[in-house]
Design a protein around this motif. Structure first.
Motif, PDB file in Angstrom:
ATOM      1  N   ASP A  33       0.820  -1.215   0.000  1.00 33.03           N
ATOM      2  CA  ASP A  33       0.000   0.000   0.000  1.00 33.03           C
ATOM      3  C   ASP A  33       0.854   1.266   0.000  1.00 33.03           C
ATOM      4  OD1 ASP A  33      -2.193  -1.686   0.049  1.00 33.03           O
ATOM      5  OD2 ASP A  33      -2.596  -1.392   2.186  1.00 33.03           O
ATOM      6  N   VAL A  34       1.938   1.269   0.791  1.00 38.53           N
ATOM      7  CA  VAL A  34       2.821   2.435   0.854  1.00 38.53           C
ATOM      8  C   VAL A  34       3.517   2.649  -0.490  1.00 38.53           C
ATOM      9  CG1 VAL A  34       4.929   3.342   1.924  1.00 38.53           C
ATOM     10  CG2 VAL A  34       3.157   2.312   3.346  1.00 38.53           C
ATOM     11  N   LYS A  35       3.980   1.558  -1.071  1.00 43.57           N
ATOM     12  CA  LYS A  35       4.660   1.629  -2.374  1.00 43.57           C
ATOM     13  C   LYS A  35       3.704   2.147  -3.452  1.00 43.57           C
ATOM     14  CE  LYS A  35       5.994  -2.298  -4.174  1.00 43.57           C
ATOM     15  NZ  LYS A  35       6.712  -3.515  -4.557  1.00 43.57           N
ATOM     16  N   LYS A  36       2.486   1.656  -3.447  1.00 47.15           N
ATOM     17  CA  LYS A  36       1.477   2.101  -4.405  1.00 47.15           C
ATOM     18  C   LYS A  36       1.208   3.603  -4.247  1.00 47.15           C
ATOM     19  CE  LYS A  36      -3.265   1.161  -5.847  1.00 47.15           C
ATOM     20  NZ  LYS A  36      -4.448   0.342  -5.608  1.00 47.15           N
ATOM     21  N   ALA A  37       1.125   4.059  -3.008  1.00 48.91           N
ATOM     22  CA  ALA A  37       0.890   5.484  -2.752  1.00 48.91           C
ATOM     23  C   ALA A  37       2.052   6.333  -3.260  1.00 48.91           C
ATOM     24  CB  ALA A  37       0.661   5.728  -1.269  1.00 48.91           C
ATOM     25  N   LYS A  38       3.297   5.848  -3.068  1.00 45.47           N
ATOM     26  CA  LYS A  38       4.463   6.602  -3.542  1.00 45.47           C
ATOM     27  C   LYS A  38       4.478   6.661  -5.071  1.00 45.47           C
ATOM     28  CE  LYS A  38       8.185   9.006  -2.981  1.00 45.47           C
ATOM     29  NZ  LYS A  38       8.172  10.302  -2.309  1.00 45.47           N
ATOM     30  N   PHE A  39       4.178   5.536  -5.723  1.00 49.43           N
ATOM     31  CA  PHE A  39       4.100   5.535  -7.185  1.00 49.43           C
ATOM     32  C   PHE A  39       3.009   6.499  -7.654  1.00 49.43           C
ATOM     33  CE2 PHE A  39       5.823   0.939  -7.420  1.00 49.43           C
ATOM     34  CZ  PHE A  39       7.107   1.378  -7.616  1.00 49.43           C
ATOM     35  N   GLY A  43       4.973   8.781  -9.708  1.00 50.43           N
ATOM     36  CA  GLY A  43       5.020   7.959 -10.916  1.00 50.43           C
ATOM     37  C   GLY A  43       6.007   6.812 -10.777  1.00 50.43           C
ATOM     38  N   LYS A  44       6.003   5.934 -11.778  1.00 55.92           N
ATOM     39  CA  LYS A  44       6.895   4.769 -11.772  1.00 55.92           C
ATOM     40  C   LYS A  44       8.116   5.066 -12.623  1.00 55.92           C
ATOM     41  CE  LYS A  44       3.723   1.047 -10.713  1.00 55.92           C
ATOM     42  NZ  LYS A  44       3.215  -0.258 -11.138  1.00 55.92           N
ATOM     43  N   ARG A  45       8.891   6.046 -12.163  1.00 56.85           N
ATOM     44  CA  ARG A  45      10.142   6.389 -12.839  1.00 56.85           C
ATOM     45  C   ARG A  45      11.141   6.840 -11.786  1.00 56.85           C
ATOM     46  NH1 ARG A  45       9.898   9.944 -17.278  1.00 56.85           N
ATOM     47  NH2 ARG A  45       7.933   8.989 -17.768  1.00 56.85           N
ATOM     48  N   CYS A  49      17.119   9.787 -12.399  1.00 57.98           N
ATOM     49  CA  CYS A  49      17.439   9.830 -13.827  1.00 57.98           C
ATOM     50  C   CYS A  49      16.233   9.730 -14.754  1.00 57.98           C
ATOM     51  CB  CYS A  49      18.443   8.737 -14.170  1.00 57.98           C
ATOM     52  SG  CYS A  49      17.759   7.058 -14.073  1.00 57.98           S
ATOM     53  N   GLY A  50      15.058   9.426 -14.212  1.00 55.72           N
ATOM     54  CA  GLY A  50      13.856   9.336 -15.034  1.00 55.72           C
ATOM     55  C   GLY A  50      13.618   7.986 -15.681  1.00 55.72           C
ATOM     56  N   SER A  51      14.510   7.019 -15.473  1.00 61.21           N
ATOM     57  CA  SER A  51      14.363   5.694 -16.067  1.00 61.21           C
ATOM     58  C   SER A  51      13.080   5.030 -15.568  1.00 61.21           C
ATOM     59  CB  SER A  51      15.562   4.817 -15.693  1.00 61.21           C
ATOM     60  OG  SER A  51      15.345   3.489 -16.144  1.00 61.21           O
ATOM     61  N   LYS A  52      12.472   4.212 -16.446  1.00 59.13           N
ATOM     62  CA  LYS A  52      11.289   3.440 -16.078  1.00 59.13           C
ATOM     63  C   LYS A  52      11.634   1.955 -15.929  1.00 59.13           C
ATOM     64  CE  LYS A  52       7.887   6.470 -18.246  1.00 59.13           C
ATOM     65  NZ  LYS A  52       6.785   6.528 -19.215  1.00 59.13           N
ATOM     66  N   LEU A  70       5.310   9.189   3.022  1.00 63.32           N
ATOM     67  CA  LEU A  70       5.787   9.256   1.638  1.00 63.32           C
ATOM     68  C   LEU A  70       7.090  10.032   1.489  1.00 63.32           C
ATOM     69  CD1 LEU A  70       2.469   9.480  -0.399  1.00 63.32           C
ATOM     70  CD2 LEU A  70       3.772   7.477   0.336  1.00 63.32           C
ATOM     71  N   PRO A  71       7.325  11.116   2.257  1.00 58.94           N
ATOM     72  CA  PRO A  71       8.630  11.783   2.146  1.00 58.94           C
ATOM     73  C   PRO A  71       9.806  10.909   2.618  1.00 58.94           C
ATOM     74  CG  PRO A  71       7.027  13.279   3.085  1.00 58.94           C
ATOM     75  CD  PRO A  71       6.388  11.913   3.053  1.00 58.94           C
ATOM     76  N   ASP A  72       9.507   9.801   3.336  1.00 58.88           N
ATOM     77  CA  ASP A  72      10.549   8.870   3.773  1.00 58.88           C
ATOM     78  C   ASP A  72      11.014   7.958   2.644  1.00 58.88           C
ATOM     79  OD1 ASP A  72      10.353   9.737   6.439  1.00 58.88           O
ATOM     80  OD2 ASP A  72       8.860   8.220   6.942  1.00 58.88           O
ATOM     81  N   LEU A  73      10.346   8.033   1.494  1.00 60.78           N
ATOM     82  CA  LEU A  73      10.593   7.097   0.398  1.00 60.78           C
ATOM     83  C   LEU A  73      11.036   7.820  -0.864  1.00 60.78           C
ATOM     84  CD1 LEU A  73       7.345   4.987   0.848  1.00 60.78           C
ATOM     85  CD2 LEU A  73       9.628   4.426   1.708  1.00 60.78           C
ATOM     86  N   GLN A  74      11.770   7.080  -1.700  1.00 64.07           N
ATOM     87  CA  GLN A  74      12.215   7.622  -2.987  1.00 64.07           C
ATOM     88  C   GLN A  74      12.120   6.508  -4.025  1.00 64.07           C
ATOM     89  OE1 GLN A  74      16.355   8.849  -3.175  1.00 64.07           O
ATOM     90  NE2 GLN A  74      15.854  10.433  -4.657  1.00 64.07           N
ATOM     91  N   VAL A  75      11.551   6.812  -5.179  1.00 70.27           N
ATOM     92  CA  VAL A  75      11.461   5.861  -6.285  1.00 70.27           C
ATOM     93  C   VAL A  75      12.769   5.942  -7.068  1.00 70.27           C
ATOM     94  CG1 VAL A  75      10.224   5.235  -8.396  1.00 70.27           C
ATOM     95  CG2 VAL A  75       8.947   6.066  -6.402  1.00 70.27           C
ATOM     96  N   LEU A  76      13.418   4.788  -7.223  1.00 68.58           N
ATOM     97  CA  LEU A  76      14.722   4.738  -7.888  1.00 68.58           C
ATOM     98  C   LEU A  76      14.797   3.559  -8.847  1.00 68.58           C
ATOM     99  CD1 LEU A  76      16.996   5.257  -4.741  1.00 68.58           C
ATOM    100  CD2 LEU A  76      16.398   6.980  -6.452  1.00 68.58           C
TER     101      LEU A  76
END
Length: 95
Positions: A33-39, A43-45, A49-52, A70-76
């Protein structure tokens, strides 16, 4: 959940904290659920660097694993996630 309660839960499994994190927490409904909220937020990038490709969510802060905001997380992407964790492509620590 307090840190003491979390330690008791992990201890009862017979797993190390690291094993519990990888084998139990990352498969939990809470993490999904947390991951889904962050995406949904960014977004899923990769936020660097913007990679998908090979997208992952990285914890920036481990105050309490069930008190994640959510500020504790970063999509990489995988490469930037490894860099953030300080490991090389084979999983070894970088100097």
């Amino acid at each position: 959940m307090t840190a003491t309660e979390l330690k008791a839960i992990i201890s009862a499994t017979g797993l190390s904290r690291r094993e519990w994190y990888w084998q139990v927490y990352l498969k939990s409904d809470h993490w999904r659920d947390v991951k889904k909220a962050k995406f949904g937020q960014v977004g899923k990038r990769c936020e660097v660097c913007g990679s998908k490709r090979e997208i992952q969510v990285h914890h920036l802060n481990y105050r309490n694993i069930f008190d994640v905001t959510l500020p504790d997380l970063q999509v990489l992407c995988d490469a930037h996630h490894r860099e953030a964790r300080g490991v090389d492509a084979e999983g070894g620590r970088v100097q």
